[in-house]
Design an enzyme around this catalytic site. Structure first.
Site, PDB file in Angstrom:
ATOM      1  N   VAL A  84       3.832   1.304   2.379  1.00 27.08           N
ATOM      2  CA  VAL A  84       3.677   0.274   3.408  1.00 27.08           C
ATOM      3  C   VAL A  84       4.125  -1.061   2.812  1.00 27.08           C
ATOM      4  O   VAL A  84       3.760  -1.404   1.672  1.00 27.08           O
ATOM      5  CB  VAL A  84       2.219   0.188   3.895  1.00 27.08           C
ATOM      6  N   LYS A 141       5.534   0.902   7.612  1.00 24.57           N
ATOM      7  CA  LYS A 141       5.381   2.138   6.835  1.00 24.57           C
ATOM      8  C   LYS A 141       6.731   2.848   6.796  1.00 24.57           C
ATOM      9  O   LYS A 141       7.345   3.095   7.836  1.00 24.57           O
ATOM     10  CB  LYS A 141       4.334   3.062   7.451  1.00 24.57           C
ATOM     11  N   ASP A 183      -8.480  11.983   8.464  1.00 26.06           N
ATOM     12  CA  ASP A 183      -8.359  11.323   7.162  1.00 26.06           C
ATOM     13  C   ASP A 183      -9.088   9.983   7.170  1.00 26.06           C
ATOM     14  O   ASP A 183      -8.554   8.967   6.728  1.00 26.06           O
ATOM     15  CB  ASP A 183      -6.885  11.134   6.794  1.00 26.06           C
ATOM     16  N   GLY A 215       0.830  -1.204   0.000  1.00 19.45           N
ATOM     17  CA  GLY A 215       0.000   0.000   0.000  1.00 19.45           C
ATOM     18  C   GLY A 215       0.857   1.244   0.000  1.00 19.45           C
ATOM     19  O   GLY A 215       2.076   1.192   0.223  1.00 19.45           O
ATOM     20  N   ARG A 216       0.215   2.350  -0.273  1.00 16.77           N
ATOM     21  CA  ARG A 216       0.908   3.628  -0.237  1.00 16.77           C
ATOM     22  C   ARG A 216      -0.105   4.715   0.083  1.00 16.77           C
ATOM     23  O   ARG A 216      -1.295   4.588  -0.171  1.00 16.77           O
ATOM     24  CB  ARG A 216       1.605   3.920  -1.566  1.00 16.77           C
ATOM     25  N   GLY A 217       0.393   5.781   0.672  1.00 18.64           N
ATOM     26  CA  GLY A 217      -0.456   6.914   1.011  1.00 18.64           C
ATOM     27  C   GLY A 217       0.292   8.208   0.786  1.00 18.64           C
ATOM     28  O   GLY A 217       1.392   8.224   0.210  1.00 18.64           O
ATOM     29  N   ALA A 218      -0.298   9.302   1.265  1.00 17.52           N
ATOM     30  CA  ALA A 218       0.301  10.616   1.046  1.00 17.52           C
ATOM     31  C   ALA A 218       1.618  10.755   1.794  1.00 17.52           C
ATOM     32  O   ALA A 218       2.468  11.560   1.423  1.00 17.52           O
ATOM     33  CB  ALA A 218      -0.670  11.714   1.486  1.00 17.52           C
ATOM     34  N   CYS A 219       1.814   9.973   2.859  1.00 10.28           N
ATOM     35  CA  CYS A 219       2.999  10.151   3.700  1.00 10.28           C
ATOM     36  C   CYS A 219       4.003   9.013   3.604  1.00 10.28           C
ATOM     37  O   CYS A 219       4.997   9.022   4.310  1.00 10.28           O
ATOM     38  CB  CYS A 219       2.573  10.327   5.164  1.00 10.28           C
TER      39      CYS A 219
END
Length: 749
Positions: free
Chosen positions: A484, A498, A596, A477-481
């Site tokens: 993972v 992360k 969020d 996974g990946r996010g704005a910060c």
């Protein structure tokens, strides 16, 4: 005789006293004037489920009645009715004209009911009324001109009714989803205090009034889904406070004005599905505030995509599809690190898709309809680049060529000198690096990994080995910060890691994210909150270690074509997320606001137990509300008032949770096509106006189970309650949990 007369006189006096006391007693127990008005209002309503059952004539004051709030006893005697708040009470019937006699009324909300008939003109008599919301009813007729007398009215929302006629000139206008015709009045330009104008989903025609450009305080403008013609006024550049321009699905034409670049606070520009022509102004790339979306799709735009759009580092949505754009995709668009939706399909673009991580992870549907494009995830790959080499001149021809020996010698000397300089610079750099002390991070522990309150012992090398040096194959996974990764430490121990990379570490956002997650999750122990097991502050990156969630995120499961989540599982997930949020809002000291909440941040373990995760934007709220310098969150989930005020309250989380509930019920994503309203909340409300409720439910669920469908309808009611446009009307998460438990148990009994 005298005695008889004396006793008769005393008897008469006693009777008078008794009569006076009785009258006084009746007056003591008589319902107040405002209470009698409310009972008259109740008689014109059909209360199918007894929402007004405690409205009782035997009371002296109505201040304890459901939905009724009165002034303080110190403010006025007798106490007056100030607020009447009755949204989503399944009320039908009509609004009694006697409502105009509640002269102290300030707040009036009858939204999301089934009221019919006209709006009483007597509401114009309520000179102290500040807020009026009659959204989502079946009201008909015109807006009474007497509304202009309500001089203190700050918010007027009549959206999604069946009102007709023309738009009146009122200070605050929210008239979406009706049957208004004609043009917008030129008098709008005289409303110097106008901050919000929403007339979407009507049948309005004509040009956008030039006078509207005089409303210098305007922050929100929604003209979408009408039949407006002409161009976008160039004086829109006067709107220095403007944050949203929504004008999709009209017949607007001409070029997109350069003056929009003066709107330095613009968050969302939605001009799709019109007839705009000409090129995309490069000046749009200077609106650095653009965050939620730049949508210019379904127009007749030509020319190249301006590379300047790559400067919009906060942009989450860029849609340029269905135009006639030519040339290549500028490689500078790879700078759009926040982008979540990117679409340039059905243009005349050519050349290779830029070789950056952002474009490589995009689906081919983002680029289809451009036969000249190649590379990326497209089926047609680019041919290998071939560059012919120039044949060297033979030595005996140097004298005959135009290149002199002196020039050649000079070039060779310059190359040698450059190489010497590079070697010297490199030596100096290594020398300085060797002498410089290693920066110590205050979060760094003596061991490579810090595991607070656990018995685990791991080194950084263990994590690197378990993730194959953070390889793409280990990414989950990946996010704005950050990204993972899955770390298989042993057959019994699996972690989710992360990583905030070195490229991001210097960013204050990522430093704050790392600190926020440690400070927030370090004090939380709840079955529905993801558990932080450890962290590592390294010289090159920061790591956060969590429990591994075998089923992934709710967003991934709902987004798959073969979603296996039946209603029982979806209800279980929803209740778990609600209980986790209720813990953050009510049981933590100080309270925690997530900021969020979205389906991708709701994680599921092997048993489908819910865990709210990703606290990179979380804030510890000591005061009642707190303003943030920048807006954070994900488009489609952000509460309307947060976009306008940047004030953080728990109501923002509640709105986002309501959107997640709608995702569970409908199976749709929070961002919807322009023709469907642009977001899930709007789509649901519009669809419910003209279709049975079952039309919005996810067809992948078993909809023949009437008990389950009844539960879904009850959850839909809670979701709409949570996504109310007015923050005060949203329930607390504790009430949401109680209501979900109660509604579900009621439907199954």
């Amino acid at each position: 005789m005298f005695l008889i007369s004396f006793f008769q006189e005393k008897l008469v006096m006693s009777l008078v006293v008794v009569v006076l006391l009785a009258a006084s007693c009746r007056q003591c127990h008589a319902l107040s004037k405002d209470g009698r008005v409310l009972l008259d209002v109740k008689r014109s309503l059909v209360d199918q489920y007894g929402a007004l059952s405690n409205w009782n004539a035997s009371d002296r004051f109505p201040c304890n009645w459901d939905g009724v709030y009165c002034s303080n006893s110190s403010t006025s005697r007798p106490r007056r009715v100030w607020d009447l708040n009755l949204p989503m009470k399944n009320l039908s019937g009509s609004i009694a004209p006697s409502i105009g006699r509640l002269t102290a009324l300030r707040y009036f909300n009858l939204s999301n009911n089934e009221l019919s008939g006209p709006i009483p003109s007597s509401i114009g008599n309520l000179s102290k009324l500040v807020f009026l919301d009659l959204t989502n009813n079946l009201l008909t007729g015109q807006i009474p001109p007497e509304f202009g007398r309500a001089s203190n009215l700050v918010t007027l929302d009549l959206s999604y009714n069946q009102l007709t006629g023309t738009i009146p000139s009122i200070e605050i206008l929210t008239m979406s989803g009706n049957n208004f015709t004609g043009s917008l009045p030129e008098e709008l330009g005289q409303l110097s205090k106008l901050t919000s104008l929403s007339v979407a989903n009507n049948a309005l025609t004509g040009n956008i009034p030039l006078g509207l450009g005089k409303c210098l305080l305007l922050e929100y403008l929604d003209l979408s889904n009408n039949q407006f013609t002409g161009g976008l006024p160039t004086n829109f550049g006067n709107f220095l406070r403007l944050e949203s321009v929504l004008a999709s699905n009209n017949q607007l034409s001409g070029s997109i004005p350069d003056t929009l670049s003066s709107c330095v606070h613009l968050l969302y520009l939605q001009l799709g599905a019109n007839r705009f022509s000409g090129s995309i102004p490069p000046s749009l790339g200077t609106i650095h505030s653009l965050q939620y979306g730049l949508n210019l799709s379904h127009n007749a735009l030509t020319g190249n995509i301006p590379p300047e759009l790559g400067n919009l580092l906060m942009l989450q949505l860029l849609d340029l599809s269905f135009n006639s754009l030519i040339g290549d995709i500028p490689s500078k668009l790879g700078n759009l690190v926040s982008i979540q939706i990117f679409n340039v399909s059905y243009n005349q673009l050519s050349g290779p898709v830029p070789n950056s991580s952002i474009f490589q992870r995009l689906n081919a549907s983002s680029f289809v309809g451009n036969p000249g494009l190649c590379g990326g995830n497209l089926p047609n790959q680019c041919p290998p680049a071939s560059k012919p080499l120039a044949a060297p001149l033979p030595p005996d021809s140097w004298q005959d060529s135009n290149v002199g020996i002196g020039v050649i010698v000079g070039i060779i000397a310059a190359v040698i000198a450059g190489a010497v300089l590079i070697i010297l610079a490199g030596a100096c750099w290594f020398y300085q690096r060797a002498r410089a002390p290693v920066e110590q991070n205050p979060l760094q522990d003596n061991s490579d990994i810090c595991f607070p309150q656990t018995g685990l012992t791991l080194t950084l090398s263990d994590i690197i080995e378990a993730t194959d040096n953070f390889s793409d194959s280990a990414e989950i996974g990946r996010g704005a910060c950050g990204k993972v990764y899955k770390a298989q430490i042993s057959s019994e121990l699996v972690l989710a890691v992360k990583k905030l990379s070195a490229a991001q570490k210097d960013s204050p956002v990522d430093h704050d994210s790392f600190t926020a997650e440690i400070m927030t999750l370090g004090q939380i122990r709840h079955r529905n909150i993801v558990k932080l097991l450890g962290f590592c502050s390294h010289q090159d990156f920061n790591l956060l270690l969590y429990e591994y969630m075998a089923k992934g995120s709710l967003g991934e499961l709902l987004g798959s074509e073969t979603c296996s989540l039946d209603w029982d599982l979806r209800y279980k997930v929803a209740l778990g997320a609600a209980e986790g949020l209720a813990y953050l809002h009510h049981d933590c000291k100080p309270r925690i606001i997530h900021r969020d909440i979205k389906s991708n941040n709701i994680l599921l373990d092997a048993q489908f137990e819910t865990h709210v995760g990703d606290f990179g934007l979380a804030k510890l709220i000591v005061q009642e509300s707190k303003s943030m310098s920048t807006i954070a969150g994900t488009y489609g989930y952000i509460a309307p008032e947060y976009a306008y005020t940047t004030k953080v309250t728990e109501k923002c989380d509640i709105y986002s949770f309501g959107v997640v509930l709608l995702e569970l019920l409908t199976g749709r994503r929070p961002v919807q096509p322009i023709e469907s309203g642009g977001d899930l909340v709007t789509w649901v409300k519009e669809t419910m106006n003209s279709n049975p409720v079952t039309e919005i439910l996810d067809s992948r669920m078993e909809l023949s189970d009437f008990v389950a469908v009844d539960e879904m309808k009850l959850m839909l009611k809670i979701a709409l309650y949570c996504t109310d446009t007015v923050p005060i009307s949203r329930p607390s998460m504790r009430k949401v949990c109680n209501k979900m438990d109660w509604e579900a148990s009621t439907s199954r009994n």
